[in-house]
Scaffold this active site. Structure first.
Site, mmCIF file in Angstrom:
data_model
loop_
_atom_site.group_PDB
_atom_site.id
_atom_site.type_symbol
_atom_site.label_atom_id
_atom_site.label_comp_id
_atom_site.label_asym_id
_atom_site.label_seq_id
_atom_site.Cartn_x
_atom_site.Cartn_y
_atom_site.Cartn_z
ATOM 1 N N HIS A 269 0.811 -1.206 0.000
ATOM 2 C CA HIS A 269 0.000 0.000 0.000
ATOM 3 C C HIS A 269 0.852 1.266 0.000
ATOM 4 O O HIS A 269 0.366 2.328 -0.394
ATOM 5 C CB HIS A 269 -0.954 0.006 1.202
ATOM 6 C CG HIS A 269 -2.164 -0.852 0.966
ATOM 7 N ND1 HIS A 269 -2.164 -2.210 1.193
ATOM 8 C CD2 HIS A 269 -3.403 -0.560 0.495
ATOM 9 C CE1 HIS A 269 -3.356 -2.705 0.887
ATOM 10 N NE2 HIS A 269 -4.125 -1.730 0.448
ATOM 11 N N GLY A 270 2.056 1.171 0.467
ATOM 12 C CA GLY A 270 2.897 2.353 0.424
ATOM 13 C C GLY A 270 4.193 2.160 1.173
ATOM 14 O O GLY A 270 4.260 1.364 2.115
#
Lengths: 479, 75
Positions: free
Chosen positions: A328-329
């Site tokens: 997701h990051g």
């Protein structure tokens, strides 16, 4: 070019007209046109991104053929690993290089060492996490003999770059999408109408719900120290509403648009907030990513560690969620969010079979006796959202600290947006569900058609009304 | 010795804790309530223990239905 931008309002009708009026005669023309449109769509961000997309596409395409043609198992494995390493190296460089160097510098500094580590300002190519996973699932399925390679390079390139799903999914599987691309599609009015309606509902969720809950959520997350426990808890619930409306809205738009092209994309959400356990939540939320991680990360790891019994399963679950967080990051609060969800599996892994059987989803409806479980699961998900949404780990822990120590203070009036738009979201979801039933049952009778047209009209007016007040980017575009 | 569905059935019923389970060679995970990815691992462990075999990850990943499991056992 975002789905909720004006250029896209010109682009989409142009592609629809081009496909169904000019390039509709053969499957080859249809796919070549859609592929060109997909690259044009992608190049609207930055033309250089298209080079990377083409490289990723062709490398997986060529190496999958090598995997299939190799008779020696070791050679097959070698080509598979080469493709995985190459794909992850590209993803890692563009997405995680800065994260890695920053943390390495910090680690060395903590040890009293000062190294001059080069830093690069790297632009993250939109959708790289999604199309990398498309390619990897394809070659892994070829390796495990689940599919044969697809030799038509245009069809395969379209499978990877198909613009409705290119930048934020759903993450399609070759087994589902490629068979649809292998055949000529025909225009169908009911199908196109149902696609338009689904896209309309998705747009409504985005511009009416997500964009109107966002200001309150943003105000609390940007200055949590000034807010009470109640205000922070409501902001977490608000983010639950926002992220669901935003991402499921995006997915509905993508699925609706694709349906207008005669191509069905997989469902990405299945009433996730009705889940009564965390494992069930993950079988209903971002289904295309969850099932991808389940098949290609959890299962191989857990099988490899199965001699450790339940510990092996737990390690597999934790590894999967930590990777999911990082996907997701490139930030520690995402990793922490993943780890938090992994820990929530502990009771189901180490308990008896009775509790484990709860994780299996058997039906849609919920009885009143199950409401407490549903509420508890939603509360756990909201705690996770604080870790997910906060700008960094320090802020996330500070917010949770204020909630659990019942920090005093009032609740701002703006927080009313949370129950208001949460309620609207519930009604919209109910309408979409009933539309699914209606589409299946109605056929083309006059009352059904009249009702559909009335819904189009109201939907169109609402979208225009809320769009006019200014729409924001989609949350999952950043991943 | 050639193994059959009847040899696998008790293992499925025990691991998935459901005596109502029925199996055929074409049964896939989606047909059996509770046969999720986590229980799949426990099923593999139970089958290996019961039949004193050890499968490779590649073999297991190639299984598409109960019939594939039996074929592997009977090799």
């Amino acid at each position: 070019m975002l789905f909720n931008s004006l250029p896209f309002l010109v682009f989409l009708p142009a592609v629809l007209l081009g496909l169904w009026l000019v390039f509709h005669r053969t499957k080859t023309r249809q796919n070549a046109f859609l592929l060109a449109a997909s690259y044009a769509f992608y190049m609207a961000w930055d033309w250089r991104f298209a080079l990377l997309l083409a490289f990723s596409t062709l490398s997986c395409y060529a190496m999958a053929i090598r995997v299939e043609e190799a008779s020696d198992m070791r050679v097959r494995r070698l080509w598979l690993r080469a493709c995985i390493v190459l794909s992850l190296a590209v993803l890692g460089f563009f997405k995680y290089f800065g994260f890695f160097t920053e943390n390495l510098s910090a680690l060395l500094a903590a040890m009293g060492l000062h190294a001059d580590i080069p830093t690069l300002r790297i632009i993250l190519p939109v959708g790289i996490s999604f199309y990398t996973f498309h390619g990897l699932s394809y070659i892994l399925d070829v390796y495990y003999g689940r599919i044969r390679t697809h030799r038509d390079v245009v069809d395969y390139a379209l499978f990877v770059a198909y613009f409705p799903l290119l930048v934020a999914g759903p993450i399609e599987r070759a087994t589902h999408l490629l068979p649809q691309l292998k055949v000529k599609r025909s225009f169908s009015y009911p199908q196109a109408a149902s696609g338009l309606l689904l896209a309309g509902w998705g747009m409504l969720k985005k511009v009416m719900v997500a964009d109107n809950v966002a200001p309150y959520v943003d105000s609390v997350f940007s200055d949590h120290a000034a807010h009470s426990a109640g205000a922070i808890a409501l902001a977490a619930v608000g983010f639950a509403v926002q992220v669901y409306a935003d991402f499921s809205g995006y997915t509905d738009i993508a699925r609706g648009i694709s349906r207008m092209f005669g191509i069905e994309l997989i469902r990405n959400f299945d009433f996730p907030y009705a889940a009564k356990t965390i494992p069930e939540f993950w079988s209903r939320w971002h289904i295309s990513l969850s099932s991808w991680l389940n098949d290609y990360v959890f299962t191989p790891i857990a099988l490899g560690l199965r001699d450790l019994g339940r510990h092996g399963v737990f390690l597999g679950v934790m590894a999967t969620f930590l990777i999911s967080g990082l996907w997701h990051g490139p930030a520690w609060h995402f990793v922490l969010w993943g780890g938090f969800h992994g820990l929530m599996y502990l009771p189901y892994i180490y308990s008896g079979k009775g509790l484990r059987s709860l994780t299996s989803r058997k039906r849609q409806g919920r009885t009143p006796s199950e409401y407490p479980m549903v509420a508890l699961t939603f509360a756990i998900v909201c705690v996770g959202y604080v870790l997910f949404r906060a700008d960094d780990t320090h802020i996330a822990l500070g917010m949770l600290g204020r909630v659990f120590t019942l920090a005093p203070g009032g609740i701002p009036r703006e927080a009313l947006a949370v129950p208001l738009f949460g309620g609207i979201l519930f009604l919209v979801e109910a309408a979409i569900a009933s539309e699914a039933v209606q589409t299946r049952w109605s056929g083309d009778s006059l009352p059904a058609r009249g009702l559909r047209q009335a819904v189009y009209l109201v939907l169109g007016l609402l979208v225009m009304l809320f769009w006019g007040s200014g729409s924001q980017g989609f949350i999952y575009f950043q991943f | 010795m050639r193994y059959t569905i009847d040899d696998l059935l008790p293992i499925f019923r025990d691991v998935l804790e459901d005596d109502g389970i029925t199996l055929s060679e074409t049964t896939v995970a989606a047909d059996v309530p509770g046969w999720d990815s986590m229980n799949h691992i426990y099923l593999v462990v139970a089958i290996e223990k019961r039949f004193k075999v050890k499968f490779t990850t590649y073999q297991i990943q190639n299984w598409k239905c109960v019939g594939d499991m039996l074929s592997e056992l009977n090799k």
